[in-house]
Write a protein that holds these residues in place. Structure first.
Motif, PDB file in Angstrom:
ATOM      1  N   SER A  77       0.837  -1.205   0.000  1.00 11.57           N
ATOM      2  CA  SER A  77       0.000   0.000   0.000  1.00 11.57           C
ATOM      3  C   SER A  77       0.868   1.250   0.000  1.00 11.57           C
ATOM      4  N   THR A  78       0.281   2.353  -0.473  1.00 14.64           N
ATOM      5  CA  THR A  78       0.984   3.629  -0.406  1.00 14.64           C
ATOM      6  C   THR A  78       1.161   4.059   1.042  1.00 14.64           C
ATOM      7  N   GLU A  79       0.178   3.774   1.875  1.00 10.34           N
ATOM      8  CA  GLU A  79       0.274   4.164   3.289  1.00 10.34           C
ATOM      9  C   GLU A  79       1.493   3.544   3.965  1.00 10.34           C
ATOM     10  N   LYS A  80       1.728   2.253   3.701  1.00 16.38           N
ATOM     11  CA  LYS A  80       2.891   1.579   4.310  1.00 16.38           C
ATOM     12  C   LYS A  80       4.192   2.178   3.779  1.00 16.38           C
ATOM     13  N   LEU A  81       4.229   2.493   2.497  1.00 14.23           N
ATOM     14  CA  LEU A  81       5.408   3.128   1.911  1.00 14.23           C
ATOM     15  C   LEU A  81       5.661   4.486   2.561  1.00 14.23           C
ATOM     16  N   PHE A  82       4.628   5.311   2.649  1.00 14.25           N
ATOM     17  CA  PHE A  82       4.774   6.632   3.240  1.00 14.25           C
ATOM     18  C   PHE A  82       5.100   6.546   4.732  1.00 14.25           C
ATOM     19  N   ASP A  83       4.504   5.577   5.414  1.00 10.68           N
ATOM     20  CA  ASP A  83       4.804   5.391   6.838  1.00 10.68           C
ATOM     21  C   ASP A  83       6.283   5.104   7.050  1.00 10.68           C
ATOM     22  N   TYR A  84       6.844   4.239   6.217  1.00 11.33           N
ATOM     23  CA  TYR A  84       8.271   3.937   6.367  1.00 11.33           C
ATOM     24  C   TYR A  84       9.115   5.174   6.081  1.00 11.33           C
ATOM     25  N   ALA A  85       8.775   5.897   5.020  1.00 16.47           N
ATOM     26  CA  ALA A  85       9.568   7.069   4.647  1.00 16.47           C
ATOM     27  C   ALA A  85       9.607   8.121   5.749  1.00 16.47           C
ATOM     28  N   SER A  86       8.557   8.199   6.545  1.00 11.60           N
ATOM     29  CA  SER A  86       8.497   9.232   7.584  1.00 11.60           C
ATOM     30  C   SER A  86       8.755   8.708   8.995  1.00 11.60           C
ATOM     31  N   ASP A  87       9.031   7.433   9.149  1.00  9.32           N
ATOM     32  CA  ASP A  87       9.257   6.824  10.466  1.00  9.32           C
ATOM     33  C   ASP A  87      10.579   7.314  11.057  1.00  9.32           C
ATOM     34  N   ARG A  88      10.507   8.015  12.154  1.00  3.77           N
ATOM     35  CA  ARG A  88      11.704   8.574  12.793  1.00  3.77           C
ATOM     36  C   ARG A  88      12.599   7.510  13.426  1.00  3.77           C
ATOM     37  N   GLU A  89      12.059   6.312  13.626  1.00  2.00           N
ATOM     38  CA  GLU A  89      12.830   5.221  14.221  1.00  2.00           C
ATOM     39  C   GLU A  89      13.495   4.328  13.173  1.00  2.00           C
ATOM     40  N   ALA A  90      13.146   4.492  11.925  1.00  2.00           N
ATOM     41  CA  ALA A  90      13.663   3.636  10.851  1.00  2.00           C
ATOM     42  C   ALA A  90      14.915   4.260  10.223  1.00  2.00           C
ATOM     43  N   LEU A  91      15.581   3.509   9.381  1.00  2.00           N
ATOM     44  CA  LEU A  91      16.836   3.952   8.777  1.00  2.00           C
ATOM     45  C   LEU A  91      16.663   5.026   7.698  1.00  2.00           C
ATOM     46  N   HIS A  92      15.486   5.136   7.099  1.00  2.00           N
ATOM     47  CA  HIS A  92      15.310   6.058   5.980  1.00  2.00           C
ATOM     48  C   HIS A  92      15.532   7.517   6.369  1.00  2.00           C
ATOM     49  N   ARG A  93      14.927   7.967   7.446  1.00  2.00           N
ATOM     50  CA  ARG A  93      15.022   9.393   7.824  1.00  2.00           C
ATOM     51  C   ARG A  93      16.464   9.854   8.027  1.00  2.00           C
ATOM     52  N   PRO A  94      17.281   9.139   8.807  1.00  2.00           N
ATOM     53  CA  PRO A  94      18.672   9.590   8.941  1.00  2.00           C
ATOM     54  C   PRO A  94      19.460   9.519   7.625  1.00  2.00           C
ATOM     55  N   ALA A  95      19.169   8.519   6.793  1.00  2.00           N
ATOM     56  CA  ALA A  95      19.856   8.418   5.498  1.00  2.00           C
ATOM     57  C   ALA A  95      19.477   9.600   4.606  1.00  2.00           C
ATOM     58  N   TRP A  96      18.205   9.976   4.625  1.00  2.00           N
ATOM     59  CA  TRP A  96      17.734  11.104   3.815  1.00  2.00           C
ATOM     60  C   TRP A  96      18.359  12.410   4.304  1.00  2.00           C
ATOM     61  N   ALA A  97      18.433  12.584   5.617  1.00  2.00           N
ATOM     62  CA  ALA A  97      19.055  13.787   6.185  1.00  2.00           C
ATOM     63  C   ALA A  97      20.539  13.854   5.815  1.00  2.00           C
ATOM     64  N   ALA A  98      21.231  12.721   5.889  1.00  2.00           N
ATOM     65  CA  ALA A  98      22.654  12.683   5.539  1.00  2.00           C
ATOM     66  C   ALA A  98      22.850  13.004   4.054  1.00  2.00           C
ATOM     67  N   PHE A  99      21.977  12.479   3.208  1.00  2.28           N
ATOM     68  CA  PHE A  99      22.062  12.787   1.778  1.00  2.28           C
ATOM     69  C   PHE A  99      21.918  14.290   1.554  1.00  2.28           C
ATOM     70  N   ASN A 100      20.934  14.898   2.198  1.00  2.00           N
ATOM     71  CA  ASN A 100      20.710  16.334   2.018  1.00  2.00           C
ATOM     72  C   ASN A 100      21.888  17.165   2.517  1.00  2.00           C
ATOM     73  N   ARG A 101      22.480  16.774   3.633  1.00  2.00           N
ATOM     74  CA  ARG A 101      23.667  17.495   4.142  1.00  2.00           C
ATOM     75  C   ARG A 101      24.811  17.393   3.135  1.00  2.00           C
ATOM     76  N   GLY A 102      25.053  16.196   2.615  1.00  2.00           N
ATOM     77  CA  GLY A 102      26.122  16.002   1.635  1.00  2.00           C
ATOM     78  C   GLY A 102      25.853  16.727   0.336  1.00  2.00           C
ATOM     79  N   ALA A 103      24.594  16.750  -0.089  1.00  2.00           N
ATOM     80  CA  ALA A 103      24.224  17.434  -1.329  1.00  2.00           C
ATOM     81  C   ALA A 103      24.468  18.930  -1.218  1.00  2.00           C
ATOM     82  N   MET A 104      24.295  19.478  -0.037  1.00  2.00           N
ATOM     83  CA  MET A 104      24.536  20.911   0.161  1.00  2.00           C
ATOM     84  C   MET A 104      26.032  21.222   0.137  1.00  2.00           C
ATOM     85  N   LYS A 105      26.846  20.287   0.612  1.00  2.00           N
ATOM     86  CA  LYS A 105      28.300  20.509   0.647  1.00  2.00           C
ATOM     87  C   LYS A 105      28.925  20.390  -0.735  1.00  2.00           C
TER      88      LYS A 105
END
Length: 162
Positions: A77-105
């Motif tokens: 489901s889209t809900e499960k996909l979106f839930d994972y993408a926004s889950d603060r306890e899962a690996l996606h959020r920190p990976a996305w934040a790290a990507f954005n920090r590196g992209a800015m540098k």
């Protein structure tokens, strides 16, 4: 080596189906410090999702596209996909934040893209190949009589619309 399934097979699935395609584009190959962490993050996320039957990830496969790695994911489901993408306890959020920090540098060193498809109908064919793709994510079944052609398999799904 995976077992080859002789003959023609297709997938079988009931319920919502979402296909999520995610890719990475390596624009500056010499900036390994920027693209390697992005490259290394995906298998860890897929492992996390695969270990949790409630995550919504039905299956996935990895490959190499024209610009870099690509992941095709099948979700319940889209809900499960979106839930994972926004889950603060899962690996996606920190990976996305790290990507954005590196992209800015180092702008433009590495890119990320994705496409999400909510699938109303899906047809598949696998001939003399191991179970793979959508049939691995859902279930693999032999193509039955009267379903030899893609047109026939789709008609059996929604006869009024074809």
């Amino acid at each position: 080596m995976r077992k080859v399934m002789d003959g023609q097979r297709t997938h079988q699935h009931e319920g919502e189906l979402v296909v999520f395609v995610l890719g990475m584009t390596i624009n500056k190959p010499w900036r390994v410090d920027r693209w390697m962490p992005v490259f290394a993050a995906m298998p860890k996320m897929l492992e996390e999702l695969s270990a949790d039957p409630e995550s919504g990830l039905l299956g996935h496969r990895l490959g190499i596209g024209p610009g870099g790695p690509i992941s095709v994911q099948y979700w319940s489901s889209t809900e499960k996909l979106f839930d994972y993408a926004s889950d603060r306890e899962a690996l996606h959020r920190p990976a996305w934040a790290a990507f954005n920090r590196g992209a800015m540098k180092t702008p433009g060193a590495v890119g990320i893209w994705h496409e999400t498809y909510v699938v109303e109908q899906a047809e598949s064919a696998y001939v003399n190949t191991p179970v793979t793709g959508l049939s691995e994510a859902t279930s693999s079944v032999p193509v039955g009589r009267g379903k030899e052609r893609a047109r026939d398999r789709l008609k059996q799904l929604r006869p009024a619309q074809l």
